[in-house]
Design a protein around this motif. Structure first.
Motif, short mmCIF file in Angstrom:
data_model
loop_
_atom_site.label_atom_id
_atom_site.label_comp_id
_atom_site.label_asym_id
_atom_site.label_seq_id
_atom_site.Cartn_x
_atom_site.Cartn_y
_atom_site.Cartn_z
N ILE A 31 -19.60 -9.18 8.09
CA ILE A 31 -20.91 -8.10 8.17
C ILE A 31 -20.24 -6.70 7.51
O ILE A 31 -21.17 -6.25 6.88
N GLY A 32 -19.74 -6.28 8.31
CA GLY A 32 -20.02 -4.44 8.51
C GLY A 32 -18.92 -3.97 7.44
O GLY A 32 -19.04 -2.79 6.50
N TYR A 33 -18.03 -4.70 7.57
CA TYR A 33 -16.64 -4.19 6.04
C TYR A 33 -17.73 -4.23 5.35
O TYR A 33 -17.46 -4.42 3.61
N GLY A 34 -17.95 -5.70 4.69
CA GLY A 34 -18.79 -6.65 3.40
C GLY A 34 -19.78 -6.42 3.11
O GLY A 34 -20.40 -5.43 2.26
N VAL A 35 -20.70 -5.95 3.84
CA VAL A 35 -22.25 -5.61 3.97
C VAL A 35 -22.44 -4.23 3.97
O VAL A 35 -22.59 -3.53 2.67
N ILE A 36 -22.42 -3.68 4.95
CA ILE A 36 -22.66 -2.31 4.84
C ILE A 36 -21.86 -0.96 4.68
O ILE A 36 -21.56 -0.17 3.72
N GLY A 37 -20.53 -1.28 4.43
CA GLY A 37 -18.64 -0.62 3.70
C GLY A 37 -18.39 -1.05 1.76
O GLY A 37 -18.01 -0.33 2.06
N ASP A 38 -19.46 -1.53 1.91
CA ASP A 38 -19.67 -2.07 0.29
C ASP A 38 -17.86 -2.82 0.02
O ASP A 38 -17.58 -2.93 -1.39
N ALA A 40 -15.16 -6.83 0.05
CA ALA A 40 -15.22 -7.74 0.15
C ALA A 40 -14.77 -8.30 1.91
O ALA A 40 -14.12 -8.08 3.12
N PRO A 41 -15.97 -9.38 2.34
CA PRO A 41 -15.80 -9.49 3.18
C PRO A 41 -14.96 -10.00 4.34
O PRO A 41 -14.22 -9.71 5.58
N THR A 42 -13.92 -11.13 3.23
CA THR A 42 -12.32 -11.60 3.92
C THR A 42 -11.30 -9.74 3.70
O THR A 42 -10.03 -10.30 4.08
N GLN A 43 -11.33 -9.53 2.91
CA GLN A 43 -10.60 -7.59 3.03
C GLN A 43 -10.42 -7.30 4.64
O GLN A 43 -9.25 -6.73 5.04
N VAL A 44 -11.05 -7.61 4.74
CA VAL A 44 -11.31 -7.37 5.96
C VAL A 44 -10.19 -7.56 7.37
O VAL A 44 -9.63 -7.06 8.57
N PHE A 45 -9.99 -9.04 7.02
CA PHE A 45 -8.20 -9.60 7.32
C PHE A 45 -7.05 -9.05 7.06
O PHE A 45 -6.44 -9.84 7.35
N SER A 46 -7.13 -8.23 5.68
CA SER A 46 -5.80 -7.35 5.36
C SER A 46 -5.21 -6.78 5.64
O SER A 46 -5.89 -6.15 6.70
#
Length: 59
Positions: A31-38, A40-46
Protein backbone atom coordinates in the motif's frame (compact mmCIF):
# COMPACT_ATOMS: atom_id res chain seq x y z
CA UNK A 1 -0.41 -34.68 28.70
CA UNK A 2 -2.47 -31.65 29.68
CA UNK A 3 0.62 -29.47 29.93
CA UNK A 4 1.85 -30.35 26.45
CA UNK A 5 -1.56 -29.49 24.98
CA UNK A 6 -1.46 -26.07 26.66
CA UNK A 7 2.05 -25.50 25.35
CA UNK A 8 0.97 -26.50 21.85
CA UNK A 9 -2.03 -24.15 21.92
CA UNK A 10 0.16 -21.30 23.17
CA UNK A 11 2.75 -22.00 20.47
CA UNK A 12 0.06 -21.98 17.78
CA UNK A 13 -1.25 -18.64 19.06
CA UNK A 14 2.22 -17.08 19.09
CA UNK A 15 3.04 -18.36 15.61
CA UNK A 16 -0.29 -17.16 14.24
CA UNK A 17 0.35 -13.67 15.62
CA UNK A 18 3.82 -13.64 14.04
CA UNK A 19 2.45 -14.78 10.66
CA UNK A 20 -0.38 -12.23 10.83
CA UNK A 21 2.13 -9.46 11.62
CA UNK A 22 4.27 -10.47 8.64
CA UNK A 23 1.28 -10.53 6.30
CA UNK A 24 0.15 -7.10 7.49
CA UNK A 25 3.70 -5.77 7.10
CA UNK A 26 3.83 -6.90 3.47
CA UNK A 27 0.38 -5.50 2.79
CA UNK A 28 1.53 -2.21 4.31
CA UNK A 29 4.61 -2.22 2.08
CA UNK A 30 2.43 -2.76 -0.98
CA UNK A 31 0.00 0.00 0.00
CA UNK A 32 2.78 2.41 0.89
CA UNK A 33 4.74 1.86 -2.30
CA UNK A 34 1.76 1.41 -4.63
CA UNK A 35 -0.71 4.00 -3.41
CA UNK A 36 1.35 6.61 -1.60
CA UNK A 37 4.51 6.22 -3.68
CA UNK A 38 2.76 6.00 -7.06
CA UNK A 39 4.58 2.77 -8.02
CA UNK A 40 3.33 -0.67 -8.88
CA UNK A 41 2.39 -2.46 -5.63
CA UNK A 42 4.11 -5.70 -6.64
CA UNK A 43 7.30 -3.86 -7.53
CA UNK A 44 8.04 -3.47 -3.81
CA UNK A 45 9.27 -7.07 -3.82
CA UNK A 46 11.84 -6.36 -6.54
CA UNK A 47 15.43 -7.15 -5.60
CA UNK A 48 16.71 -4.13 -7.54
CA UNK A 49 14.51 -1.79 -5.52
CA UNK A 50 15.85 -3.09 -2.20
CA UNK A 51 19.43 -2.93 -3.44
CA UNK A 52 18.85 0.70 -4.36
CA UNK A 53 17.34 1.42 -0.93
CA UNK A 54 20.26 -0.23 0.90
CA UNK A 55 22.78 1.60 -1.26
CA UNK A 56 21.01 4.87 -0.52
CA UNK A 57 21.12 4.19 3.22
CA UNK A 58 24.80 3.21 3.25
CA UNK A 59 26.01 6.37 1.53
Amino acid sequence: MHLSRDVLITLIKVLSVIVLAMVLFFIGLMIGYGVIGDGAPTQVFSRALWQHIFEFIQI
